[in-house]
Design an enzyme around this catalytic site. Structure first.
Site, mmCIF file in Angstrom:
data_model
loop_
_atom_site.group_PDB
_atom_site.id
_atom_site.type_symbol
_atom_site.label_atom_id
_atom_site.label_comp_id
_atom_site.label_asym_id
_atom_site.label_seq_id
_atom_site.Cartn_x
_atom_site.Cartn_y
_atom_site.Cartn_z
ATOM 1 N N GLN A 55 75.000 46.132 -54.695
ATOM 2 C CA GLN A 55 74.603 47.101 -53.675
ATOM 3 C C GLN A 55 73.944 48.350 -54.249
ATOM 4 O OE1 GLN A 55 78.670 46.616 -51.657
ATOM 5 N NE2 GLN A 55 77.363 47.017 -49.909
ATOM 6 N N ARG B 264 85.712 53.306 -58.277
ATOM 7 C CA ARG B 264 85.759 51.844 -58.230
ATOM 8 C C ARG B 264 84.337 51.314 -58.220
ATOM 9 N NH1 ARG B 264 86.185 48.021 -53.340
ATOM 10 N NH2 ARG B 264 86.620 46.035 -54.352
ATOM 11 N N HIS C 181 82.405 41.071 -57.024
ATOM 12 C CA HIS C 181 82.049 41.599 -55.689
ATOM 13 C C HIS C 181 80.809 40.815 -55.225
ATOM 14 C CE1 HIS C 181 82.689 45.309 -52.963
ATOM 15 N NE2 HIS C 181 81.802 44.565 -52.342
ATOM 16 N N ASN D 67 86.871 40.922 -54.771
ATOM 17 C CA ASN D 67 86.742 41.727 -53.570
ATOM 18 C C ASN D 67 86.652 40.799 -52.355
ATOM 19 O OD1 ASN D 67 86.182 44.362 -52.171
ATOM 20 N ND2 ASN D 67 84.343 43.199 -51.566
ATOM 21 N N GLU D 68 87.643 40.877 -51.484
ATOM 22 C CA GLU D 68 87.593 40.252 -50.159
ATOM 23 C C GLU D 68 87.333 38.742 -50.152
ATOM 24 O OE1 GLU D 68 84.829 42.506 -47.774
ATOM 25 O OE2 GLU D 68 86.156 44.220 -47.723
ATOM 26 N N ASN E 172 91.214 46.588 -48.390
ATOM 27 C CA ASN E 172 90.034 47.173 -47.747
ATOM 28 C C ASN E 172 90.254 47.147 -46.250
ATOM 29 O OD1 ASN E 172 88.877 47.282 -50.260
ATOM 30 N ND2 ASN E 172 87.270 45.779 -49.845
ATOM 31 N N TYR F 221 88.742 48.830 -42.370
ATOM 32 C CA TYR F 221 87.755 49.643 -41.641
ATOM 33 C C TYR F 221 88.119 49.882 -40.186
ATOM 34 C CZ TYR F 221 84.658 49.249 -45.633
ATOM 35 O OH TYR F 221 84.132 49.348 -46.893
ATOM 36 N N GLU G 204 88.971 50.348 -50.168
ATOM 37 C CA GLU G 204 87.798 50.709 -49.365
ATOM 38 C C GLU G 204 88.256 51.165 -47.992
ATOM 39 O OE1 GLU G 204 84.666 47.789 -48.836
ATOM 40 O OE2 GLU G 204 84.745 47.219 -50.956
ATOM 41 N N TRP H 204 84.793 54.235 -49.064
ATOM 42 C CA TRP H 204 83.558 53.462 -49.170
ATOM 43 C C TRP H 204 82.491 54.206 -48.386
ATOM 44 C CZ3 TRP H 204 81.954 49.375 -51.991
ATOM 45 C CH2 TRP H 204 80.669 48.892 -51.696
ATOM 46 N N GLU I 158 73.504 47.327 -47.607
ATOM 47 C CA GLU I 158 74.622 46.868 -46.769
ATOM 48 C C GLU I 158 74.426 45.373 -46.451
ATOM 49 O OE1 GLU I 158 77.521 47.766 -46.222
ATOM 50 O OE2 GLU I 158 78.068 46.667 -44.440
ATOM 51 N N TRP I 159 74.344 44.572 -47.521
ATOM 52 C CA TRP I 159 74.290 43.118 -47.419
ATOM 53 C C TRP I 159 73.262 42.646 -46.383
ATOM 54 C CZ3 TRP I 159 76.220 41.871 -51.831
ATOM 55 C CH2 TRP I 159 77.257 42.610 -52.357
#
Ligand code: GBH
Length: 533
Positions: free
Chosen positions: A21, A78, A123, A167-168, A308, A310, A375, A419, A426-427
Site C-alpha cells: 500500500q 507497524r 500483508h 494480516n487478516e 483489526n 473498524y 488496526e 490505521w 486502498e486495495w
C-alpha cells in the site's frame, strides 16, 4: 457516556501501514513480482486503474515517513515486509540482500527515533512465482512460509520485538479466494477453496511461530502472533433468537482464533460446514480436519491477540437451501443500520460501542489474552479537506471505548494502532478512499505528506495516555491544534457531532442499498444460478 482515565503504563501507541500500500518501487533493487502487482495490472480490477507501482514511494522516502511518525509521537510503528522484495521467487534459493538492507535501514531509523517496530510478515503480497504453483492452495506453501519467516527472524530479529505472521486470514481467504475482489482474484470454487486456503494459512502461522519459539526466542526475546480482523456483529432484530445465533456465526474470529487460542476449529464452524455439506448431498464436511498432532501443534501458537477492527454490523440468518458456498455455510447476511454515521467507505459506519463489546468477547472467549489492536481507523473520499473532523470524532469515540474495556471490563489491552499513517493504495478501490492521518498529494510527483487535523488530536491522546478529566484542570499533554476552518465549521456554535452528522448527510447517497453483502451475493448468483434451489 464519556469516560476519563488512563491506559496502563507502557501502553503501546502506534500507527500502521503495509508494504504494497505504501512502498512503490515495484521493480527496484531486484524485487520480484507479487500477486498484487499482477492483479493491479489486470484491467478492470482496481478503481481508476490505480496500482502500487509508486504508491507513496515509501521505499525512497523513508525519512519523510519517520518524520511523520515523530510528529504523531507514536511509541510503535507497524509495517509489513514485501516477501518478493526479500525472496524474489518466493523461495530461499536466492535472498535479495538489497531488500533486506532496506528493512534493516528502516528498523535502525525507527530505533534511533525511539519507535518500536511491529513487523508483519504477510500483508497479502505473495510472490507471484508461488501463486504460479498454487499459492495458498498448495500445501507446500507451509514450508515456503516457514523458510521465509526463518530468513526474517535470523536477519532482522535482533532489531524486532513484535512480530505478526499474517494480516487478516479472513480477508486473504474470502476476498481473495471466494469473492475474487482481491489478489489472486479466485472465485470459481467458493465451496471448497476458502477452507483449503484457510487450513494452510493456519498451519503456516503455527510453523512460523514454532521456528521463532525453537530457534530465536531465547536470544531475541520477542513476541510472535497473528492479526485477525473482526467486525462486531449485533442481531438485526434484538427480539429474535435466530438473529443472535446469526451474529455468533459470522466466521470472523472463531475460524482462526479457535484453532490457535483454544485448539481445533470451533464446534460452531465445524457444525455449520458439515450441515451444509450434508444438505448438498456430500458424505463428509468440506472443512478439512486437523489430526490430533496438528491440533496440539497449532494450539497455543500466540504471544498476544492481534485485532483489526473498524465497525459493527447487524446479522440475520438466511437459508441458502442446498447451495454449496462459503456464504451458505455460515448462513448469515450482514447489513448496516442506516442511522450509523457514514464514512468514505461504504462498508464502514461509525459504531464505537461495538469495539468495547468485541474486546470483552475476546477476553471471555479466548481466556483473557493480552490484546493489541493492530488496526482501527476511518476513511474519507471526494474533495480533500485537511480538517478531518470525522476522523477526530472516530478516534475519540473508539479509543474511549477501548479505555472503558480496560478500566471497566478488565480487558488486558496492551496496545492500540491507528490505521493508517498515510493516504495509500486502498486495495480494490485504489486511492479513492483515504484512511491516512497524513494526506499524500498525488498530483505532486514528490508525494509530500501533510498532517490532517487528526494528527495533533491523536497525538494528544498519546501524550496524555488516555483522556484527562477536565475537572482536574487544564492538562499540558492535551494540546490539539484548533480546528481548521472548513465548510462545516464556519459557525462557531456547531458541535463536533453536528459537523460529523452534516458531513454524513452530504455523503448519504444510497440509503436504499442497506445490504451490500446481500446485494453482491444476489448479483453474483443470478448469473451463476446459485439461488436456483
Ligand atoms: C484492513 O482490512 C486492511 O488490513 C488494510 O490493509 C486496509 O487498508 C484497511 O483495512 C482499510 O480497509 O467491500 O463489503 O466486501 C479491513 C477489513 C474486510 C474491511 C473486508 C473491508 C470489505 C467489505 N476489511 N471489508 S465489502
Amino acid at each position: 457516556m464519556y469516560h476519563y482515565g488512563n491506559f496502563s503504563q507502557n501502553f503501546l501507541w502506534g500507527v500502521s501501514s503495509s508494504a504494497y500500500q505504501i512502498e512503490g518501487a515495484w521493480r527496484e533493487d531486484g524485487k520480484g513480482l507479487s500477486i498484487w502487482d499482477k492483479f493491479t495490472h489486470t484491467p478492470g480490477k482496481i478503481s481508476e486503474h490505480d496500482t502500487g507501482d509508486v504508491a507513496c514511494n515509501s521505499y525512497n522516502k523513508m525519512e519523510d515517513d519517520i518524520a511523520a511518525l515523530k510528529k504523531v509521537k507514536v511509541s510503535h510503528y507497524r509495517f509489513s515486509i514485501s516477501w518478493p522484495r526479500i525472496l524474489p521467487d518466493g523461495t530461499t534459493k536466492y535472498i535479495n540482500q538489497a531488500g533486506l538492507n532496506y528493512y534493516k535501514k528502516l528498523l535502525d531509523s525507527l530505533i534511533a527515533a525511539n519507535i518500536e517496530p511491529q513487523v508483519t510478515l504477510y500483508h497479502w503480497d505473495l510472490p507471484q512465482a508461488l501463486q504460479d504453483v498454487g499459492g495458498w492452495e498448495n500445501e507446500t506453501i507451509i514450508e515456503r512460509f516457514k523458510e521465509y519467516a526463518d530468513v526474517l527472524f535470523e536477519n532482522l530479529g535482533p532489531k524486532v520485538k513484535l512480530w505478526i505472521t499474517f494480516n487478516e486470514p479472513f480477508v486473504i481467504t474470502v476476498l481473495g479466494h471466494v469473492q475474487g475482489a482481491h489478489a489472486p482474484g479466485l472465485n470459481d470454487r467458493p465451496d471448497t477453496l476458502p477452507y483449503i486456503v484457510g487450513h494452510n494459512i493456519i498451519k503456516s502461522h503455527a510453523e512460523a511461530w514454532h521456528v521463532y519459539n525453537d530457534k530465536y526466542r531465547a536470544s531475541q526475546g520477542g513476541l510472535v502472533s497473528i492479526t485477525v480482523n473482526s467486525d462486531w456483529a449485533e442481531p438485526r432484530n434484538p427480539y429474535k433468537q435466530e438473529d443472535y445465533e446469526a451474529a455468533r456465526n459470522v466466521f470472523y474470529l472463531g475460524w482462526w482464533a479457535h484453532p490457535i487460542f483454544n485448539g481445533d476449529y470451533s464446534p460452531l464452524v465445524k457444525k455449520s460446514v458439515l450441515d451444509q455439506s450434508l444438505a448438498g448431498g456430500l458424505t463428509k464436511s468440506r472443512l478439512p480436519e486437523f489430526t490430533p498432532e496438528e491440533i496440539k501443534r497449532i494450539n497455543g501458537t500466540y504471544d498476544y491477540f492481534g485485532l483489526n477492527h473498524y465497525c459493527s454490523v447487524l446479522a440475520f440468518p438466511v437459508d441458502f437451501g442446498t447451495t454449496q458456498h462459503f456464504e451458505a455455510d455460515r448462513g448469515v447476511v450482514v447489513i448496516s443500520d442506516r442511522t450509523w454515521l457514514e464514512t468514505g467507505s461504504v462498508w464502514l459506519r461509525m459504531t464505537p460501542f461495538g469495539l468495547r463489546r468485541l474486546l470483552k468477547f475476546i477476553k471471555d472467549e479466548y481466556r483473557n489474552p493480552p490484546i493489541i489492536i493492530t488496526e482501527n481507523g476511518v476513511s474519507e473520499n471526494g474533495p480533500v479537506d485537511l480538517n478531518d473532523v470525522h476522523r477526530k470524532y472516530y478516534y475519540e469515540k473508539y479509543i474511549n471505548q477501548v479505555l472503558k474495556a480496560y478500566l471497566l471490563d478488565d480487558v488486558n489491552i496492551i496496545g492500540y494502532t491507528a490505521w493508517s499513517l498515510l493516504d495509500n493504495l486502498e486495495w480494490g478501490v485504489g486511492y479513492t478512499e483515504r484512511f491516512g492521518l497524513f494526506y499524500v498529494n498525488r498530483t505532486d510527483p514528490d508525494l509530500p505528506r501533510t498532517p490532517k487535523a487528526s494528527v495533533s488530536f491523536y497525538s494528544s491522546i498519546i501524550s496524555c495516555n488516555g483522556f484527562p478529566d477536565p475537572a482536574s484542570g487544564p492538562q499540558e499533554c492535551w494540546n490539539p491544534t484548533p480546528t481548521i476552518q472548513n465548510v462545516w465549521s464556519n459557525s462557531t456554535e456547531t458541535t463536533q457531532e453536528a459537523q460529523v452528522e452534516s458531513m454524513c448527510q452530504l455523503n448519504r447517497s444510497c440509503f436504499l442499498l442497506t445490504s451490500i453483502s446481500l446485494f453482491k451475493y444476489l448479483l453474483a448468483n443470478t448469473t451463476s444460478g446459485y439461488l436456483s434451489n
